[in-house]
Structure formats: structure tokens, C-alpha cells
Design a protein around this motif. Structure first.
Motif, mmCIF file in Angstrom:
data_model
loop_
_atom_site.group_PDB
_atom_site.id
_atom_site.type_symbol
_atom_site.label_atom_id
_atom_site.label_comp_id
_atom_site.label_asym_id
_atom_site.label_seq_id
_atom_site.Cartn_x
_atom_site.Cartn_y
_atom_site.Cartn_z
ATOM 1 N N ARG A 1 8.849 7.403 1.708
ATOM 2 C CA ARG A 1 8.098 6.172 1.979
ATOM 3 C C ARG A 1 8.659 5.447 3.199
ATOM 4 O O ARG A 1 7.906 4.973 4.058
ATOM 5 C CB ARG A 1 8.146 5.273 0.747
ATOM 6 N N TYR B 1 0.821 -1.213 0.000
ATOM 7 C CA TYR B 1 0.000 0.000 0.000
ATOM 8 C C TYR B 1 0.851 1.257 0.000
ATOM 9 O O TYR B 1 0.491 2.267 -0.618
ATOM 10 C CB TYR B 1 -0.943 -0.003 1.206
ATOM 11 N N SER B 2 2.001 1.204 0.662
ATOM 12 C CA SER B 2 2.863 2.388 0.664
ATOM 13 C C SER B 2 3.438 2.640 -0.727
ATOM 14 O O SER B 2 3.661 3.788 -1.117
ATOM 15 C CB SER B 2 3.993 2.228 1.683
ATOM 16 N N LEU C 1 1.548 11.651 3.822
ATOM 17 C CA LEU C 1 1.055 12.884 3.205
ATOM 18 C C LEU C 1 1.512 14.119 3.981
ATOM 19 O O LEU C 1 1.933 15.115 3.382
ATOM 20 C CB LEU C 1 -0.472 12.860 3.113
ATOM 21 N N TYR D 1 5.918 6.690 6.063
ATOM 22 C CA TYR D 1 5.024 5.526 6.106
ATOM 23 C C TYR D 1 5.679 4.394 6.903
ATOM 24 O O TYR D 1 5.028 3.719 7.708
ATOM 25 C CB TYR D 1 4.700 5.066 4.676
ATOM 26 N N MET E 1 -7.877 7.692 -1.549
ATOM 27 C CA MET E 1 -6.964 7.066 -0.597
ATOM 28 C C MET E 1 -6.811 7.912 0.655
ATOM 29 O O MET E 1 -6.482 7.391 1.730
ATOM 30 C CB MET E 1 -5.600 6.831 -1.245
ATOM 31 N N ALA E 2 -7.023 9.222 0.532
ATOM 32 C CA ALA E 2 -7.019 10.107 1.694
ATOM 33 C C ALA E 2 -8.430 10.442 2.143
ATOM 34 O O ALA E 2 -8.696 10.561 3.342
ATOM 35 C CB ALA E 2 -6.261 11.392 1.385
ATOM 36 N N ILE F 1 -3.830 15.487 -3.344
ATOM 37 C CA ILE F 1 -3.689 14.390 -4.306
ATOM 38 C C ILE F 1 -4.522 14.662 -5.553
ATOM 39 O O ILE F 1 -4.085 14.419 -6.679
ATOM 40 C CB ILE F 1 -4.102 13.045 -3.669
ATOM 41 N N VAL G 1 -0.966 6.582 5.564
ATOM 42 C CA VAL G 1 -1.345 7.588 4.569
ATOM 43 C C VAL G 1 -1.217 8.986 5.162
ATOM 44 O O VAL G 1 -0.667 9.900 4.543
ATOM 45 C CB VAL G 1 -2.789 7.332 4.069
ATOM 46 N N MET H 1 0.769 4.397 -2.547
ATOM 47 C CA MET H 1 0.699 5.771 -2.066
ATOM 48 C C MET H 1 1.814 6.604 -2.689
ATOM 49 O O MET H 1 1.604 7.757 -3.107
ATOM 50 C CB MET H 1 0.840 5.764 -0.534
ATOM 51 N N GLU H 2 2.994 6.043 -2.761
ATOM 52 C CA GLU H 2 4.128 6.732 -3.360
ATOM 53 C C GLU H 2 3.867 7.023 -4.841
ATOM 54 O O GLU H 2 4.201 8.095 -5.353
ATOM 55 C CB GLU H 2 5.375 5.865 -3.205
#
Length: 485
Positions: A263, A18-19, A97, A267, A419-420, A407, A93, A22-23
Motif C-alpha cells: 500500500r 481508498y488505498s 494491482l 499506491y 474498483m478496477a 480481484i 489502483v 483497495m488493500e
């Protein structure tokens, strides 16, 4: 033990999957970071990734993933679910962020970042909110360790003496260059925090203790009948999701030398904290033979979680565990308190555009902040601190909504911003429900608090969707087209 091991694997897998997503959504690139562009030798200080990771871990953790996890374990193994999914989908997340948005905004404090994307009114609110929150954290994390040190030393060295010593240390850590004290001490204490957690995990697994399985105890086991929703989701903040982290991440955003480090630093530190929280939650329900036993042990020591930490460490690891426990319950809160005051200095400096390269200007902000902390340390924080839990999760909610806007503006709209936005919606429901149901707040019945919280969260999401994807759709498309050129 199976449910504990599955939860542990999920946290690790969540980081590696998941990270990465996100990246990708954030559009990590090879731009120069603030630490590289204009290092000032004070706050903007290039450091190695491993060192920044350990500093970030101790910044965001302290005793949070220990005390919060033990409090959450009073509801039973069901807390594993919140720690795992809260960390992967929410906390990771949120921390990524908050750190990377700050990095993109030249290392700005979270109040300035939120203000840029959420408007002037929110900017003013966040500035006041952040400074007050940070001073309260710093003050509280000075009085507790001072009292504990007084109990371990001769009577002539009383709590007031140790409070002065801690506040003087805070003053040094607040205005000196970040590599002088924090950069040298934090990695050591960060390693101690990890060793303590690993030792406790090993003691539980190999010590013959019976770990209750999630599927055998999938119920509210709190002996006082406190509802899981939303009380547990506020009690377990560090180790799942915590708004306090957003005030700490900008400090490390000023030290990373590549966006690819974000990351691991942001994260990754959150996942490490989640693992620590999972271990302590499992230790609490295993060492005391279930949630009821843990609740009874806390009641017996007047909810002194430091004593519970000592009992567990000493019982599992003997004298070595006792030493680690003492290091933890003394050093960890202090290392949260000093960075809280440092973050308050940076927040005020960003607010009023005060250059921090000179020692005199840093002292100009640091001394009054510590003076306020010294005055507040004489007050009774038992009631004030209750509101910290709620305000902490409210801050996380605001930062996640800001992340959703960010985002969407710079990522892959519309699905990426969810995602956020989804964890922001969830935390909105948590925060509002808690405000309506908690004894220190409105203290209304769950029949009122539950629907109000859920409806308000849905309303927030609808407002976000309407303003982001409908009202500003054309403006954002034009901006993206201009960036492409």
C-alpha cells in the motif's frame, strides 16, 4: 489557491481511505514475499520500505509528473480534477494491482501476469508490446539528457560523447544487482524530486502569485482549441494514471518483505506523484498568469519543457532552484531510462525462462538491448514518441482489466472487481477516443471519435461482466470453495 489546497487534501485523504479499501479487497495477508522466499542478490533483494518507496517514486515519475502536468495545465485548472480523481480512482489502483499481482506471481513481469489471467494471445502481445515500449522509453531518455549535458559542457564533450556515457551507465544499471546503483542513487534523486516540488509549491504560495481557481476557470482554456476529451487524459499520464508504471512495479515487487508494504510502496508512490503533478500544474498556470500565458511560454521556446522548468525554478527559488532544475531535467529522465532497460531485461528473461542469477546471462540480454537502444538513438523520435502517449494509456487499460479479473477471482465478487473495472472502462474510452481523434492516429472529427470511444468502452465492460460473472461464475465459486477448505 483554495481549489489547489482542496485538491491537495483530497489526494492525501484518498491515500488514507481508498488505498485501505483497495488493500482490504486484495486480501493482504502475512505470506512470505518472493524477496524473502528466494533472494538472489541481484533482482530479488530485500530492502527497507522507505528505500523501496523512493525507488518506486523515481521509477514511475522521472519528469512525467512535471512535463505532463505542464502540458495538461494548458487546458487550465480543470486539469486538477483529472490529477486528483485519476490518481485516487485510477492510478493508485493500477499501480497497487500491478505491483501486488506481480508479488503474488513470484515477482513476474507485467506481461506474464496479464497473460496468466487474459490468455495466450494477450500474453504474446504484451511481451512484444512491453519490450518495444521499454526500449523506446530508455532510448528517448538517453538522447534528451545527452543533448542537455552537451549544452552545459565544453564543445569537445558533444552530445554523442554524453550519449555513450549514458548508455554505458545504463548497461551497468541494467545488469548489476539492484542495490548497487539503483538502490543507492535513486533515494537521493527521489528526495531531490520531492524537494524541488515542495520548493516550487512554497514559491507559488508565499511569492504572491495568483492561483486561478477551478470554479472561475471551469472551461477549456487551451488557446489552440484542442479538446479536453480525450487529449488531456492522455497528455497527463504520470501524475494521474500511466501504463508505464506497470512495467516498473514488478521490480519493487521483488524487493518488498511484507505484503503490508504494498500500500505504501505502490499506491503511496502514485499519490506522491499525483501531488508533484498537482504542484507543477498549479505552478504553470500561476507563474505565467494563466493557461494562455503558459501556452505562449511553451510556444516561445518551441515546446522545450526543460526550459520552462528552469524558468519556473529559477524565478521562484533563484540559483538554488536553477541547480534543482538542472538535476531534475538531467537526472530524472536518466533514472527512468535505466530502469526501462532493466525492466526490458527482466521481461525477456521471464518470457524465455532465462535464469538471471549469473552475470553472464544478464549481460547476454543487457548488451543486445543497449545495442538496439544505441542504434535507435540515431533516429528521429519526434513522430514515434507521439504514439507512446497512446500506447502508454492503452497498457494501463489492459492492466486494469486484468486487475478486475484478478480481484473477482480472489476477492469479494462481484462489487469488489468494479474498483478496477470502472477505471478500466474509463481508460478504454480514453484510449479508443484518442486513437480516432489524434492527429498522429486516424485524425477523425470528435463527432465520430466520441461516440466510437464511449460505445467501445461500454462494450468492453459488458464483455467483462458477461465472461467474469456469468460464464465463469460456477468455476470461480468452486475454486473459492476449494480455497476455503
Amino acid at each position: 489557491m483554495i481549489s489547489f489546497l482542496v485538491a491537495l487534501v483530497l489526494l492525501i485523504v484518498g491515500f488514507f481511505t481508498y488505498s485501505k479499501l483497495m488493500e482490504h479487497v486484495f486480501h493482504i495477508d502475512d505470506r512470505q514475499t518472493p524477496a524473502v522466499v528466494h533472494p538472489d542478490g541481484v533482482d530479488y533483494m530485500p530492502m527497507k520500505t522507505w528505500r523501496i518507496f523512493l525507488i518506486q517514486l523515481l521509477n514511475i515519475a522521472g519528469l512525467g509528473p512535471i512535463y505532463g502536468a505542464l502540458a495538461g495545465a494548458c487546458w487550465g485548472p480543470v486539469v486538477y480534477l483529472w490529477i486528483v480523481f485519476g490518481t485516487i480512482l485510477g492510478g493508485g489502483v493500477h499501480d497497487f494491482l500491478s505491483g501486488m499481482m506481480s508479488e503474488r506471481e513470484d515477482g513476474a513481469s507485467i506481461s506474464e501476469v496479464v497473460g496468466k489471467y487474459m490468455g495466450r494471445v494477450i500474453t504474446f502481445i504484451m511481451r512484444i508490446f512491453s519490450v518495444v515500449l521499454l526500449v523506446l522509453v530508455g532510448t528517448t531518455f538517453s538522447t534528451g539528457p545527452a543533448g542537455l549535458l552537451a549544452s552545459l559542457t565544453p564543445t569537445v564533450l558533444n552530445a554523442k560523447f554524453w550519449l555513450v556515457v549514458i548508455l554505458l551507465y545504463y548497461l551497468c544499471a541494467t545488469f548489476l544487482p539492484i542495490d548497487k546503483i539503483i538502490g543507492k542513487l535513486y533515494p537521493i534523486f527521489g528526495i531531490c524530486l520531492i524537494i524541488m516540488a515542495l520548493g516550487v509549491a512554497g514559491g507559488i504560495i508565499f511569492g504572491g502569485y495568483q492561483m486561478p481557481e477551478l470554479w472561475d476557470h471551469f472551461a477549456n482554456e487551451d488557446p489552440n482549441g484542442k479538446p479536453i476529451w480525450a487529449m488531456m487524459f492522455v497528455s497527463v499520464a504520470c501524475g494521474a494514471i500511466s501504463g508505464f508504471h506497470a512495467t516498473q512495479s514488478p521490480m519493487m515487487a521483488r524487493c518488498i518483505t511484507s505484503e503490508k508494504e504494498g500500500r505504501t510502496v505502490f499506491y503511496g508512490a502514485m499519490v506522491a506523484e499525483g501531488i508533484i503533478a498537482l504542484i507543477w500544474a498549479a505552478a504553470g498556470v500561476s507563474f505565467y498568469n494563466g493557461a494562455a500565458g503558459l501556452s505562449g511560454a511553451l510556444a516561445a521556446v518551441n515546446n522545450n519543457q526543460g526550459e520552462i522548468v528552469y524558468q519556473i525554478c529559477h524565478g521562484l527559488l533563484g540559483p538554488v532552484g536553477a541547480v534543482l532544475a538542472m538535476i531534475g531535467v538531467i537526472a530524472c529522465p536518466i533514472t527512468s531510462g535505466d530502469t526501462a532497460f532493466r525492466s526490458a531485461r527482466l521481461t525477456i528473461a521471464d518470457w524465455f525462462k532465462i535464469d538471471q542469477s549469473k552475470m553472464t546471462t544478464r549481460l547476454f540480454l543487457a548488451v543486445p538491448l543497449l545495442a538496439v537502444g544505441a542504434i535507435l538513438s540515431q533516429l528521429d523520435f519526434s513522430m514515434i514518441w507521439r504514439y507512446f502517449s497512446w500506447s502508454n494509456q492503452t497498457l494501463a487499460m489492459i492492466v486494469l482489466w486484468t486487475g478486475g479479473v484478478f480481484i473477482h477471482k480472489y476477492g469479494y465478487p462481484p462489487i469488489a472487481s468494479l474498483m478496477a473495472a470502472i477505471p478500466a472502462t474509463f481508460m478504454s474510452a480514453v484510449s479508443i477516443t484518442y486513437f480516432f481523434q489524434a492527429p498522429e492516429c486516424l485524425h477523425l472529427s470528435t463527432s465520430i471519435a466520441y461516440p466510437v470511444g464511449i460505445v467501445a468502452a461500454i462494450l468492453f465492460f459488458c464483455i467483462f461482466w458477461w465472461r467474469t460473472f456469468i460464464v465463469h461464475k460456477d468455476d470461480i465459486n468452486h475454486e473459492l470453495a476449494a480455497q476455503a477448505k
